[in-house]
Design a protein around this motif. Structure first.
Motif, mmCIF file in Angstrom:
data_model
loop_
_atom_site.group_PDB
_atom_site.id
_atom_site.type_symbol
_atom_site.label_atom_id
_atom_site.label_comp_id
_atom_site.label_asym_id
_atom_site.label_seq_id
_atom_site.Cartn_x
_atom_site.Cartn_y
_atom_site.Cartn_z
ATOM 1 N N ALA A 261 3.129 5.747 -9.046
ATOM 2 C CA ALA A 261 1.889 5.117 -9.195
ATOM 3 C C ALA A 261 0.665 6.304 -9.653
ATOM 4 C CB ALA A 261 1.574 4.812 -7.819
ATOM 5 N N ARG A 262 1.400 7.250 -10.245
ATOM 6 C CA ARG A 262 0.157 8.546 -10.408
ATOM 7 C C ARG A 262 0.353 8.588 -12.140
ATOM 8 N NH1 ARG A 262 -1.341 10.259 -5.661
ATOM 9 N NH2 ARG A 262 -2.384 12.078 -6.668
ATOM 10 N N GLY A 263 0.029 7.695 -12.707
ATOM 11 C CA GLY A 263 0.090 7.960 -14.226
ATOM 12 C C GLY A 263 -1.169 8.461 -14.629
ATOM 13 N N ASP A 264 -1.225 8.602 -16.019
ATOM 14 C CA ASP A 264 -2.539 8.936 -16.644
ATOM 15 C C ASP A 264 -3.404 8.097 -17.246
ATOM 16 O OD1 ASP A 264 -4.251 10.390 -18.253
ATOM 17 O OD2 ASP A 264 -3.001 10.809 -19.971
ATOM 18 N N PRO A 291 1.023 -8.772 -10.577
ATOM 19 C CA PRO A 291 0.182 -7.249 -10.638
ATOM 20 C C PRO A 291 -0.043 -6.557 -9.422
ATOM 21 C CG PRO A 291 -0.863 -9.229 -11.549
ATOM 22 C CD PRO A 291 0.378 -9.731 -10.884
ATOM 23 N N THR A 292 0.201 -7.427 -8.068
ATOM 24 C CA THR A 292 0.253 -6.512 -6.943
ATOM 25 C C THR A 292 -1.077 -5.749 -6.784
ATOM 26 O OG1 THR A 292 1.737 -4.620 -7.394
ATOM 27 C CG2 THR A 292 2.870 -6.585 -6.544
ATOM 28 N N LEU A 293 -2.106 -6.185 -6.916
ATOM 29 C CA LEU A 293 -3.242 -5.254 -6.790
ATOM 30 C C LEU A 293 -3.701 -4.865 -5.570
ATOM 31 C CD1 LEU A 293 -5.422 -7.560 -9.438
ATOM 32 C CD2 LEU A 293 -4.020 -5.892 -10.113
ATOM 33 N N TRP A 294 -3.924 -5.871 -4.624
ATOM 34 C CA TRP A 294 -4.350 -5.564 -3.326
ATOM 35 C C TRP A 294 -3.793 -4.289 -2.687
ATOM 36 C CZ3 TRP A 294 -2.178 -5.174 1.484
ATOM 37 C CH2 TRP A 294 -2.828 -5.217 2.853
ATOM 38 N N ILE A 295 -2.420 -4.351 -2.765
ATOM 39 C CA ILE A 295 -1.669 -2.990 -2.064
ATOM 40 C C ILE A 295 -1.979 -1.934 -2.661
ATOM 41 C CG2 ILE A 295 0.333 -3.077 -3.709
ATOM 42 C CD1 ILE A 295 2.004 -2.825 -0.932
ATOM 43 N N PHE A 296 -2.585 -1.731 -3.908
ATOM 44 C CA PHE A 296 -2.890 -0.340 -4.524
ATOM 45 C C PHE A 296 -4.629 -0.279 -4.299
ATOM 46 C CE2 PHE A 296 0.995 -1.059 -6.857
ATOM 47 C CZ PHE A 296 1.562 -0.055 -6.913
ATOM 48 N N ALA A 301 -0.646 1.276 -0.146
ATOM 49 C CA ALA A 301 -0.395 2.191 -1.424
ATOM 50 C C ALA A 301 -1.876 2.907 -1.816
ATOM 51 C CB ALA A 301 0.026 1.501 -2.598
ATOM 52 N N LYS A 302 -2.854 2.630 -1.256
ATOM 53 C CA LYS A 302 -4.281 3.182 -1.614
ATOM 54 C C LYS A 302 -4.160 4.648 -1.445
ATOM 55 C CE LYS A 302 -9.239 2.741 -0.694
ATOM 56 N NZ LYS A 302 -10.142 2.184 -0.044
ATOM 57 N N ASP A 303 -4.735 5.387 -2.120
ATOM 58 C CA ASP A 303 -4.699 6.971 -2.265
ATOM 59 C C ASP A 303 -5.778 7.496 -2.906
ATOM 60 O OD1 ASP A 303 -3.915 6.863 -4.952
ATOM 61 O OD2 ASP A 303 -1.584 7.161 -4.519
ATOM 62 N N ASP A 304 -5.503 8.765 -3.111
ATOM 63 C CA ASP A 304 -6.759 9.804 -3.920
ATOM 64 C C ASP A 304 -6.774 9.386 -5.242
ATOM 65 O OD1 ASP A 304 -3.760 11.116 -4.055
ATOM 66 O OD2 ASP A 304 -5.020 12.297 -5.242
ATOM 67 N N MET A 305 -5.691 8.426 -5.761
ATOM 68 C CA MET A 305 -6.157 8.047 -7.328
ATOM 69 C C MET A 305 -6.561 6.558 -7.432
ATOM 70 S SD MET A 305 -2.922 9.587 -9.613
ATOM 71 C CE MET A 305 -3.974 9.369 -11.055
ATOM 72 N N SER A 306 -6.861 5.968 -6.302
ATOM 73 C CA SER A 306 -7.184 4.822 -6.312
ATOM 74 C C SER A 306 -8.579 4.424 -7.109
ATOM 75 C CB SER A 306 -7.143 4.169 -4.994
ATOM 76 O OG SER A 306 -6.016 3.871 -4.190
ATOM 77 N N ALA A 307 -9.360 5.690 -7.033
ATOM 78 C CA ALA A 307 -10.731 5.378 -7.618
ATOM 79 C C ALA A 307 -10.715 5.158 -9.327
ATOM 80 C CB ALA A 307 -11.386 6.438 -7.412
ATOM 81 N N LEU A 308 -9.471 5.663 -9.696
ATOM 82 C CA LEU A 308 -9.300 5.732 -11.117
ATOM 83 C C LEU A 308 -8.239 4.422 -11.538
ATOM 84 C CD1 LEU A 308 -9.840 7.490 -13.735
ATOM 85 C CD2 LEU A 308 -7.768 8.669 -13.401
ATOM 86 N N ARG A 309 -7.262 4.425 -10.560
ATOM 87 C CA ARG A 309 -6.154 3.429 -10.936
ATOM 88 C C ARG A 309 -6.684 1.980 -10.811
ATOM 89 N NH1 ARG A 309 -2.296 5.207 -7.310
ATOM 90 N NH2 ARG A 309 -3.532 4.299 -5.737
#
Length: 426
Positions: A261-264, A291-296, A301-309
């Motif tokens: 979940a931490r791609g470029d 897609p499974t959008l909500w969980i990310f 699964a929301k984390d410090d990369m969520s703003a970008l992901r």
């Protein structure tokens, strides 16, 4: 087949038939506004007649049923499907109660995409014969490389077997007898196999060839490390789960599935040529996106990369929809504490508010699209003659506001009213 085996089979068949609930009375939904699940606009003044668990007719001709629902001012649509759940992780009775609440929340079919299939198959059987109130349950076995079988989840769901040896949780390596492995997955009741992690391109191609030979549907995480999304499409996978993982199409292969979940996301543009080619290949090969959008974006699964992901996966999901890739809604779980309704309603809302799908496109993702991903759209996913009679009736137009899928008045499962919610007097 010996006479003794035939006799045992016949006795078992009679026993199962004896457990089946009696045939449902015919049910007519009269003068309702219908959203049939095919993506078209609502149709006003429709009569939907159901008999024997199937839709008999849909139209404006006069019809009579043993039971009639007055549909004036109401909106009917196919029952919702959550095409990504996991039914392990809690006691059987507790899960059965959750499935009852999920059904009453408008979900009439779920797809379990990796669990302990001993529990899942028993829940499916209990639902089929009417022992529990539940959506219909379809389920997949799991294949992965050796590195995955230290994961606590797969260890738990393989209890009684060495991790990797259970027919539904199978370690795949160079020496694996794939004919037997696929056959044993089928024997566990799975109609599909999910590829999870630690598999390379040649291996997923070998699995795909054998799955096709044995007529088993193949689904996968969108990247299984080191195999990339395009490797999975080439192997014959029919559903890719988690839009966020598609980003690995544009980065060098990695064996480290823990960073899936931490791609470029900054380096692989959602509208760039790499993702465009991938989505076109998915469209050309009839590969559904789950897609499974909500969980990310908002869930566990929301984390410090969520703003970008989050904006990346929203944009890719929208592009997939616009390019003609079939979208199948799913959440990765069933319910959250404190919310009386299943999480699929949240997923549909995020598809609209985040990915900018129209409400009708979101509805289609949880009806025809999800049924297509599971491989049962010939009998489920739309309201049409001959289809299984699973219908959700709400008291406001969900094509105008997707949040109206929550305004449940009736849930019909196999042609029976299984839940009624009091509404305003009419």
């Amino acid at each position: 087949m010996s006479r003794a085996v035939v006799a045992i089979f016949l006795v078992a068949s009679v026993a199962v038939l004896a457990q089946q609930p009696p045939p449902a009375p015919s049910l007519l939904i009269r003068n309702v506004t219908l959203i049939d699940g095919n993506g078209g606009p609502p149709q006003a003044g429709v009569n939907v007649l159901m008999r024997g668990g199937r839709v008999v007719s849909v139209g404006r001709d006069a019809a009579e049923g043993d039971v009639t629902i007055d549909g004036r001012g109401l909106f009917a649509m196919p029952g919702l499907t959550d095409a990504h759940v996991h039914l392990s992780g809690m006691p059987w009775a507790e899960r059965a109660d959750q499935l009852r609440r999920v059904l009453r929340g408008g979900v009439t079919m779920v797809y379990d995409v990796a669990s302990d299939l001993r529990n899942t198959s028993d829940l499916s059987r209990a639902a089929m014969v009417g022992e529990i109130e539940s959506p219909s349950i379809y389920y997949a076995a799991l294949f992965a490389g050796a590195a995955f079988f230290t994961d606590p989840r797969v260890v738990s769901t393989s209890r009684g077997y060495r991790p990797g040896d259970a027919p539904w949780n199978r370690e795949i390596g160079p020496g694996t007898d794939l004919v037997r492995a696929v056959a044993e997955a089928r024997g566990a009741g799975a109609t599909s196999i999910k590829l999870y992690a630690a598999l390379d391109g040649p291996t997923v191609r070998r699995i795909g060839d054998e799955a096709q030979r044995q007529n088993v549907r193949l689904i996968a995480h969108s990247t299984v490390f080191p195999a990339k999304p395009s490797d999975l499409v080439a192997a014959g996978v029919k559903m890719l789960a988690h839009t966020a993982y598609l980003v690995w199409e544009g980065t060098p292969p990695s064996p480290d599935f823990s960073k899936r979940a931490r791609g470029d996301f900054a380096g692989v543009p959602a509208d760039g040529p790499v993702i465009t080619r991938l989505l076109q290949s998915m469209k050309d090969n009839d590969v559904t996106l789950n897609p499974t959008l909500w969980i990310f974006a908002e869930g566990p699964a929301k984390d410090d990369m969520s703003a970008l992901r989050t904006p990346w996966m929203n944009a890719v999901t929208k592009r997939a929809q616009d390019m003609g890739v079939v979208i199948a809604a799913g959440v990765d779980s069933l319910m959250t504490p404190g919310d009386p309704l299943p999480m699929i309603h949240k997923e549909l809302e995020v598809e609209v508010t985040g990915a900018k799908l129209t409400p009708l496109q979101a509805i289609t993702s949880a009806t025809r699209g999800a049924a297509h991903a599971i491989g049962v759209d010939d009998i489920r996913g739309t309201v049409a003659p001959g289809k299984i009679a699973d219908v959700l009736i709400v008291d406001a137009d969900p094509s105008a506001d997707i949040r109206n899928t929550r305004r449940i008045r009736y849930v019909v499962k196999d042609g029976r009213v299984v839940h009624t919610q009091a509404g305003p007097a009419r």
